[in-house]
Enzyme design. Structure first.
Site, PDB file in Angstrom:
ATOM      1  N   TYR A   1      49.637  30.330  40.408  1.00  0.00           N
ATOM      2  CA  TYR A   1      48.858  31.086  41.386  1.00  0.00           C
ATOM      3  C   TYR A   1      47.923  32.009  40.615  1.00  0.00           C
ATOM      4  O   TYR A   1      48.368  32.853  39.837  1.00  0.00           O
ATOM      5  CB  TYR A   1      49.754  31.912  42.308  1.00  0.00           C
ATOM      6  CG  TYR A   1      48.961  32.848  43.194  1.00  0.00           C
ATOM      7  CD1 TYR A   1      48.270  32.354  44.295  1.00  0.00           C
ATOM      8  CD2 TYR A   1      48.884  34.216  42.922  1.00  0.00           C
ATOM      9  CE1 TYR A   1      47.522  33.193  45.098  1.00  0.00           C
ATOM     10  CE2 TYR A   1      48.143  35.065  43.719  1.00  0.00           C
ATOM     11  CZ  TYR A   1      47.463  34.551  44.807  1.00  0.00           C
ATOM     12  OH  TYR A   1      46.714  35.384  45.593  1.00  0.00           O
ATOM     13  N   CYS A   2      46.627  31.844  40.803  1.00  0.00           N
ATOM     14  CA  CYS A   2      45.630  32.649  40.097  1.00  0.00           C
ATOM     15  C   CYS A   2      45.339  33.907  40.903  1.00  0.00           C
ATOM     16  O   CYS A   2      44.690  33.846  41.954  1.00  0.00           O
ATOM     17  CB  CYS A   2      44.344  31.847  39.881  1.00  0.00           C
ATOM     18  SG  CYS A   2      43.079  32.766  38.978  1.00  0.00           S
ATOM     19  N   VAL A   3      45.820  35.039  40.409  1.00  0.00           N
ATOM     20  CA  VAL A   3      45.633  36.301  41.119  1.00  0.00           C
ATOM     21  C   VAL A   3      44.170  36.725  41.091  1.00  0.00           C
ATOM     22  O   VAL A   3      43.698  37.415  42.005  1.00  0.00           O
ATOM     23  CB  VAL A   3      46.534  37.398  40.504  1.00  0.00           C
ATOM     24  CG1 VAL A   3      46.113  37.726  39.090  1.00  0.00           C
ATOM     25  CG2 VAL A   3      46.543  38.654  41.367  1.00  0.00           C
TER      26      VAL A   3
ATOM     27  N   GLY B   1      42.689  34.536  43.826  1.00  0.00           N
ATOM     28  CA  GLY B   1      43.418  34.538  45.089  1.00  0.00           C
ATOM     29  C   GLY B   1      43.680  33.139  45.596  1.00  0.00           C
ATOM     30  O   GLY B   1      43.597  32.880  46.803  1.00  0.00           O
ATOM     31  N   ALA B   2      43.992  32.221  44.686  1.00  0.00           N
ATOM     32  CA  ALA B   2      44.172  30.820  45.070  1.00  0.00           C
ATOM     33  C   ALA B   2      45.280  30.178  44.259  1.00  0.00           C
ATOM     34  O   ALA B   2      45.501  30.527  43.096  1.00  0.00           O
ATOM     35  CB  ALA B   2      42.873  30.036  44.880  1.00  0.00           C
TER      36      ALA B   2
END
Length: 352
Positions: free
Chosen positions: A143-145, A148-149
């Site tokens: 999850y790429c903070v 946001g995806a």
């Protein structure tokens, strides 16, 4: 309340905060670069009009491209694994409500595959359940903070392209400021604070994105996801975690299934093949499309619709175990180093 608990309770707020900060920094950086450097210094003070216009156009084009890829990453999503019914591994199982097991799959010590209680489905290959998506994601990466995806099978190539073009943009910004610093100091006693801030941000960002891009090139060449890399590092520190790597394999020589543990002497990814084939599994078979941000669209259905072949159900998310993994498992079987052995009724029933 601890930070971890607070973040969990407020995840629907926090997933927007960091991406918003990144977007605002991009807007600020574009303004500082185009106006404070390219226009006020390069264009107006130095008279390098063609250079200034070229740099402004390059920056704006890359900005638009990066934001477009960002939108595609979020809108396309990581993918959605269709529901897969349990494998037919016992005689008492219902033939109509089961699926035929593939030759090799991850399992527990008894040969049963990994089950998702949330989706009421088997997890095929490197599928993981995502709390952010609310369903199982094929080849879940992370999850790429920052964006946001969730990054998975479907938007992985877009993510790599995003990192690459962002690294190129930051490199251009940092190099341009560095080249013009000496000339700017001859016109002005002090360097503009916005350019100092931008120089620092672009330098740090360039190191981060370029390092991340190189890391992902290596991961792809080894057929590894980010979560697998983290898991491999944990295994080096705690070897007992190797008990979790169990695979059930169908041996066509004696028509038995064997559960084999992959010990710490097994290195790399279970899905590893030739390095070029590994990269193509992540980026696509056409190298020309590796740098073109085109989304991958195909029909997805959360239901199996009566299909019993697992590879057909999860297509196009199907992943094949690498040949070196199969060779390793066969050697363990030949030496008698397996955990469990059983007859698979599913193959007998489907061939009647």
């Amino acid at each position: 309340m601890g930070f971890a608990e607070w973040r969990l309770r407020n995840k629907y707020w926090t997933i927007y905060i960091v991406p918003l900060v990144v977007l605002l920094l991009m807007i600020y950086g574009t303004w500082a670069y185009c106006h404070k450097l390219c226009y006020e210094r390069v264009y107006r003070d130095f008279g390098h009009k063609a250079t200034a216009i070229g740099l402004i156009c390059t920056c704006c084009v890359l900005d638009a491209l990066i934001i477009a890829i960002w939108v595609l990453i979020v809108s396309c999503g990581p993918g959605h694994q269709p529901g897969v019914a349990p494998h037919l591994l016992v005689d008492s199982a219902d033939l109509e409500n089961t699926t035929v097991a593939p030759n090799c799959y991850q399992s527990d010590p008894h040969g049963y595959p990994v089950w998702c209680s949330n989706c009421q489905s088997l997890k095929v290959g490197r599928t993981k359940h995502s709390s952010h998506q609310g369903h199982c994601v094929p080849r879940f990466d992370h999850y790429c903070v920052w964006l946001g995806a969730v990054i998975g099978f479907k938007n992985y190539r877009l993510f790599v392209q995003f990192v690459f073009y962002f690294a190129v943009l930051l490199m251009i910004v940092w190099i341009t400021i560095s080249v013009y610093i000496r000339d700017i100091r001859q016109y002005h006693a002090r360097l503009n604070a916005n350019l100092i801030v931008l120089l620092i941000i672009s330098g740090i960002g360039w190191l981060m994105t370029s390092g991340l891009f190189v890391s992902y090139i290596y991961y792809m060449s080894q057929n590894l996801t980010s979560i697998e890399v983290i898991d491999l590092k944990k295994r080096k520190r705690t070897p007992e975690l190797s008990m979790q790597r169990l695979y059930c394999y169908y041996n066509s020589d004696d028509h038995y299934r064997y559960v084999v543990k992959l010990d710490n002497d097994f290195k790399g990814s279970v899905y590893k093949k030739h390095w070029l084939k590994n990269i193509k599994e992540f980026m696509g078979s056409n190298p020309m499309l590796w740098f073109i941000p085109l989304p991958q669209y195909w029909h997805e259905s959360p239901l199996a619709n009566g299909e019993r072949d697992v590879n057909t159900i999860v297509s196009p998310y199907q992943e094949e175990v690498g040949p070196h993994t199969i060779d390793y498992i066969k050697k363990r079987i030949e030496s008698g180093e397996y955990i469990h052995k059983f007859k698979e009724p599913g193959r007998e029933k489907t061939h009647l």
